[in-house]
Design an enzyme around this catalytic site. Structure first.
Site, mmCIF file in Angstrom:
data_model
loop_
_atom_site.group_PDB
_atom_site.id
_atom_site.type_symbol
_atom_site.label_atom_id
_atom_site.label_comp_id
_atom_site.label_asym_id
_atom_site.label_seq_id
_atom_site.Cartn_x
_atom_site.Cartn_y
_atom_site.Cartn_z
ATOM 1 C CE1 TYR A 1 -12.366 29.996 8.084
ATOM 2 C CE2 TYR A 1 -13.653 28.027 7.670
ATOM 3 C CZ TYR A 1 -13.318 29.319 7.350
ATOM 4 O OH TYR A 1 -13.937 29.933 6.307
ATOM 5 C CB CYS B 1 -23.969 21.302 5.347
ATOM 6 S SG CYS B 1 -23.280 20.718 3.795
ATOM 7 N N GLY C 1 -22.317 27.312 5.580
ATOM 8 C CA GLY C 1 -22.586 26.995 4.183
ATOM 9 C C GLY C 1 -23.419 28.072 3.542
ATOM 10 C CG ASN D 1 -22.615 18.935 9.258
ATOM 11 O OD1 ASN D 1 -22.412 19.274 10.409
ATOM 12 N ND2 ASN D 1 -21.717 19.089 8.316
ATOM 13 N N GLY D 2 -21.775 16.331 6.979
ATOM 14 C CA GLY D 2 -20.668 15.380 7.101
ATOM 15 C C GLY D 2 -20.360 14.756 5.767
HETATM 16 P P1 AMP Z 1 -5.612 29.495 1.847
HETATM 17 O O1 AMP Z 1 -5.756 30.833 1.239
HETATM 18 O O2 AMP Z 1 -5.963 28.400 0.865
HETATM 19 O O3 AMP Z 1 -4.303 29.247 2.484
HETATM 20 O O4 AMP Z 1 -6.727 29.355 2.957
HETATM 21 C C1 AMP Z 1 -6.538 29.871 4.244
HETATM 22 C C2 AMP Z 1 -7.639 30.805 4.614
HETATM 23 O O5 AMP Z 1 -8.912 30.174 4.412
HETATM 24 C C3 AMP Z 1 -7.573 31.185 6.065
HETATM 25 O O6 AMP Z 1 -7.728 32.583 6.160
HETATM 26 C C4 AMP Z 1 -8.705 30.452 6.745
HETATM 27 O O7 AMP Z 1 -9.375 31.289 7.659
HETATM 28 C C5 AMP Z 1 -9.623 30.054 5.626
HETATM 29 N N1 AMP Z 1 -10.022 28.643 5.705
HETATM 30 C C6 AMP Z 1 -9.374 27.617 6.261
HETATM 31 N N2 AMP Z 1 -10.051 26.463 6.109
HETATM 32 C C7 AMP Z 1 -11.162 26.765 5.429
HETATM 33 C C8 AMP Z 1 -12.274 26.001 4.952
HETATM 34 N N3 AMP Z 1 -12.365 24.690 5.148
HETATM 35 N N4 AMP Z 1 -13.249 26.670 4.295
HETATM 36 C C9 AMP Z 1 -13.144 27.987 4.074
HETATM 37 N N5 AMP Z 1 -12.134 28.754 4.496
HETATM 38 C C10 AMP Z 1 -11.139 28.158 5.155
#
Ligand code: AMP
Length: 449
Positions: A249, A9, A35, A109-110
């Site tokens: 990310y 968050c 978030g 956050n955490g």
């Molecule tokens: P996936 O479709 O499950 O392989 O998720 C990968 C995609 O989700 C990538 O395009 C990342 O930019 C994004 N992503 C990676 N980690 C997260 C996260 N913790 N929360 C939301 N999006 C994520």
């Protein structure tokens, strides 16, 4: 079942600033990427607390009229990111409570790794909980402490919780900002008019014109009291394990996180990818927005032109949030679409920041092939995500992580790409720089707590 509800968050705190809630609102607005599920602010005028929290985006939760109700020159705020399951309004933050010393509000956050044990012990002794949030544990621990002063009670409570936390606590007259000893999650301090602001990322400061001072140190508590400079107490010996995924990310590219600008680091990761894993192609295409900076770095390093071959619809939230697989599939299409005229007949290097379940990459490859791409070479600016995160990044359990189940060759086949490669852990660490105090448990399974 206990939900881990405090994940990645954002938190803000504003102290001794006229119209503090308004500043907290802008801070949260800048931190919306951390978030989107719920948002809240608790302000305080002369010891009287005012709180508004609700589900939805920051702009939906607050209006000018509502913000006017949040009186006072102190405010703390929160945006919540959460996974499937309980989206009860009870689980929105701040969490407010009355206790022996008056009242307090807290944002977090955490993720507290011993939350379950702590809660069970408290319940055995008769404590009553209103939410699933581990943040509520802190309130009970503070309320139950036998110390006289709030600061000592907070320190007491902190010694009973483990894991990742950036807490901002508001009492009737003071504000406390605390970062866990590992410094998993970022938390920074700035000067704002006659007072101060703390926030998860520095992009919050830029929006309100606050002047960055420094990061809150791992293990440090800052105490804000009127008419005084913030007082620092080193509650724990620092043992930095900063979350590398913030760089990959999670953080916004214009933020300075753990002392480094995120955009520049992502470009370096892209350049490193190009050095490690070159491939002949006509253009480098980012998956927007998460792959843009790395794709620029890749393009500049390799000399292969950068093209925006995929468009993003910005009015869709992040695709990761959806609980069921069917909805996730549709949501990728709602969010991303290829520009046929750019990619038709071309050999593409497609850059994204990570592959988690593999859903996004699979959809993207098939979308690009349908639109006429001759070849699709996926390059990922993080190593394979093989292990879940217990410190606040919302990765699913291990069996849902595609890299925990399949080799790179198998994933390549599954997503239908012509080639697939991930940056190495060494390559990633080279791009981050010589300061190596990072947690990279999601890539190597080395958990510190
Ligand atoms: P996936 O479709 O499950 O392989 O998720 C990968 C995609 O989700 C990538 O395009 C990342 O930019 C994004 N992503 C990676 N980690 C997260 C996260 N913790 N929360 C939301 N999006 C994520």
């Amino acid at each position: 079942m206990m939900n881990d509800m405090n994940e990645k968050c954002a938190v803000v705190g504003v102290f001794n600033v006229k119209g503090a809630a308004q500043m907290a609102y802008f801070g949260l607005f800048a931190l919306q990427h951390r978030g989107q599920e719920a948002a809240g602010i608790c302000s305080n005028r002369d010891g009287v607390f005012h709180m508004i929290k609700d589900r939805g985006l920051v702009t939906r939760v607050f209006s000018e009229k509502k913000l006017k109700k949040l009186k006072g020159d102190m405010a703390i705020g929160h945006t919540r990111y959460s996974t499937a399951g309980d989206d009860s309004i009870l689980d929105a933050q701040p969490v407010y409570a009355r206790y022996g010393l008056g009242a307090l509000a807290i944002v977090h956050n955490g993720n507290l790794t011993n939350a379950k044990e702590v809660r069970e012990k408290l319940i055995e002794k008769g404590a009553i909980f209103q939410t699933f949030m581990d943040t509520e544990n802190m309130i009970h621990l503070i309320a139950k402490s036998e110390k006289d002063r709030l600061v000592d009670r907070i320190v007491d409570a902190l010694h009973k919780v483990e894991g990742a936390y950036s807490f901002v606590i508001q009492s009737r007259s003071k504000m406390y900002a605390i970062r866990d000893r590992f410094g998993f999650r970022p938390l920074s301090l700035a000067k704002l008019s006659d007072g101060y602001m703390v926030a998860s990322e520095t992009c919050a400061f830029d929006l309100v014109g606050a002047e960055f001072i420094r990061d809150v140190k791992p293990g440090e508590m800052l105490i804000f009291e009127k008419g005084k400079a913030p007082k620092s107490i080193q509650v724990f010996e620092p043992n930095p394990h900063k979350c590398i995924f913030e760089y990959i990310y999670f953080a916004r590219p214009d933020s300075v996180v753990f002392g480094k600008n995120v955009y520049n680091l992502r470009k370096k990761m892209g350049a490193e990818l190009a050095k490690e894993l070159p491939v002949e192609a006509d253009m480098v295409v980012p998956v927007p927005d998460s792959g843009v900076a790395a794709a620029l770095g890749y393009s500049q390093q390799s000399g292969i032109p950068f093209e925006l071959g995929i468009m993003r619809n910005h009015y869709v939230g992040r695709t990761f949030i959806e609980p069921t697989q069917e909805l996730r599939n549709l949501k990728v299409k709602m969010k991303l679409s290829p520009i046929k005229e750019v990619i038709e007949g071309k050999r593409l290097i497609v850059i994204d920041d990570s592959i988690v379940r593999g859903t996004t990459s699979k959809q993207i490859v098939s979308m690009l092939k349908e639109a006429g791409a001759a070849e699709v070479h996926m390059r990922i600016s993080s190593p394979p995500t093989t292990d879940p995160c217990y410190y606040g990044v919302d990765t699913p359990e291990k069996q849902k992580l595609i890299s925990a189940r399949m080799s790179t060759e198998e994933i390549c086949e599954y997503i239908g790409a012509d080639s697939l490669a991930f940056i190495s852990i060494d390559g990633l660490m080279r791009s981050v720089g010589d300061d190596q105090n990072y947690c990279k448990a999601c890539f190597d399974g080395n958990y510190i707590v």
